[in-house]
Design a protein around this motif. Structure first.
Motif, short mmCIF file in Angstrom:
data_model
loop_
_atom_site.label_atom_id
_atom_site.label_comp_id
_atom_site.label_asym_id
_atom_site.label_seq_id
_atom_site.Cartn_x
_atom_site.Cartn_y
_atom_site.Cartn_z
N GLN A 85 0.83 -1.21 0.00
CA GLN A 85 0.00 0.00 0.00
C GLN A 85 0.86 1.25 0.00
O GLN A 85 0.53 2.25 -0.64
CB GLN A 85 -0.96 0.02 1.20
N GLU A 88 2.15 1.83 -3.48
CA GLU A 88 1.06 2.33 -4.33
C GLU A 88 0.78 3.81 -4.05
O GLU A 88 0.53 4.59 -4.96
CB GLU A 88 -0.20 1.49 -4.12
N ARG A 89 0.83 4.17 -2.77
CA ARG A 89 0.61 5.57 -2.39
C ARG A 89 1.70 6.46 -2.99
O ARG A 89 1.42 7.53 -3.56
CB ARG A 89 0.60 5.71 -0.86
#
Length: 145
Positions: A85, A88-89
């Motif tokens: 995550q 992805e951020r």
């Protein structure tokens, strides 16, 4: 690699891959060491805010990617870890910075030049003749004192 220490049991087919990996790790260590030794403010002063953002994003992405590799070496599935995550951020922010950079490079419309083009494209010879006739007809009607 075999000269560095005791010979361990591993398939000889992967020896080239291990040597490549060892040289890559050494290269990364050298780069990280040079980045750590240099003052961050010295580098940032020379960069524009957009380039500073790019540098920060690239640095944090590289760091998180190395942590991803560390998790793999420890037998942890990084896809089930929070690092996925986080990457992805960071990628989302990288895309936003890329959009800003692309907008900055995009062509801009020069409205003054465009209006001149339109005015000249719409120019008509008949209009010019009428203007000339009007100007010439007024010349004789003015009185001088």
């Amino acid at each position: 690699m075999a000269d560095d220490g005791p010979v361990e049991d591993y398939p000889t087919e992967i020896e080239d891959n291990l040597n490549d990996f060892d040289s890559s790790v050494t290269s990364v260590q050298n780069m990280v060491q040079s980045l750590i030794s240099a003052s961050r403010s010295n580098h940032l002063v020379k960069l524009s805010p957009l380039d500073q953002a790019k540098l920060d994003l690239m640095s944090v992405y590289a760091l998180n990617s190395m942590f991803w590799m560390y998790l793999v070496t420890q037998g942890v599935n990084p896809k089930d870890h929070g690092i996925k995550q986080e990457l992805e951020r960071i990628r989302t922010y990288m895309n936003k910075v890329k959009e800003i950079a692309d907008k900055k490079k995009a062509a801009r419309l020069n409205t003054d030049a465009a209006s001149r083009f339109v005015r000249n494209a719409l120019w008509d010879a008949e209009d010019k003749k009428r203007k000339d006739n009007n100007e010439h007809s007024h010349r004789g009607k003015h009185k001088r004192f």
